[in-house]
Scaffold this active site. Sequence first.
Site, short mmCIF file in Angstrom:
data_model
loop_
_atom_site.label_atom_id
_atom_site.label_comp_id
_atom_site.label_asym_id
_atom_site.label_seq_id
_atom_site.Cartn_x
_atom_site.Cartn_y
_atom_site.Cartn_z
CE1 TYR A 172 -3.58 2.54 0.75
CE2 TYR A 172 -2.08 3.51 2.36
CZ TYR A 172 -2.87 3.80 1.54
OH TYR A 172 -4.04 4.71 1.73
CD GLU B 57 -8.36 6.97 5.84
OE1 GLU B 57 -8.36 7.17 7.02
OE2 GLU B 57 -7.30 6.80 5.09
CD1 TRP C 39 -2.75 2.56 5.95
CD2 TRP C 39 -4.85 2.70 6.69
NE1 TRP C 39 -3.33 2.42 4.78
CE2 TRP C 39 -4.80 2.62 5.25
CE3 TRP C 39 -6.11 2.63 7.11
CZ2 TRP C 39 -5.94 3.07 4.35
CZ3 TRP C 39 -7.22 2.85 6.15
CH2 TRP C 39 -7.14 2.80 5.01
#
Length: 176
Positions: A67, A89, A97
């Site tokens: 990512y 999110e 994350w």
Amino acid sequence: MAKVAKVNSAQSKSMKKARLVKNRHVKNAAKAKKVTATRGSSGSSGKSQEPWFSVFAGSNNEEYQAYMRNEWGWEKRGDVALFEKLCLEGQQAGLSWATVLAKRAAYRKAFHNFNIAKCAAMSDKDVDRMLTSHKSRFGGRDSVICHRGKLLSIPQNARRVLSLRSAPYIDPKTGA
């Protein structure tokens, strides 16, 4: 006189401790500065350098590395990509994350690859069924984050997206 020496000794110990803590932070900051923004390329010495994001928790996770190298900092285009980003999110609140990225495949499967119309059609019962089935597993990458409020936000946000498409927002001050 003995009391003064004890106080000075205590002050000395606390000052040493403060210096050690400060030096540790300075060393970590220096390490962070040494890490380059090059995406795993070699420096002038020919040695492979760590990517800039390697100082963060979860950075050894494969999904996180992919990512950060291929998606982070790049513009998202298209409704599905933006909707997926919005939903993930929201799932991240209170978590890293890296945790959310590790479960991204499970979210895509559970929420129809973030197809907005299909997500909007999901009911609270669908989310409850999802929670029940995912809680019966051992968790891990194949399971969504089992928080009812977070999971309910995805169909609700999909419905809001559809309502914006049918009646776009008009600013009352400007009329645009």
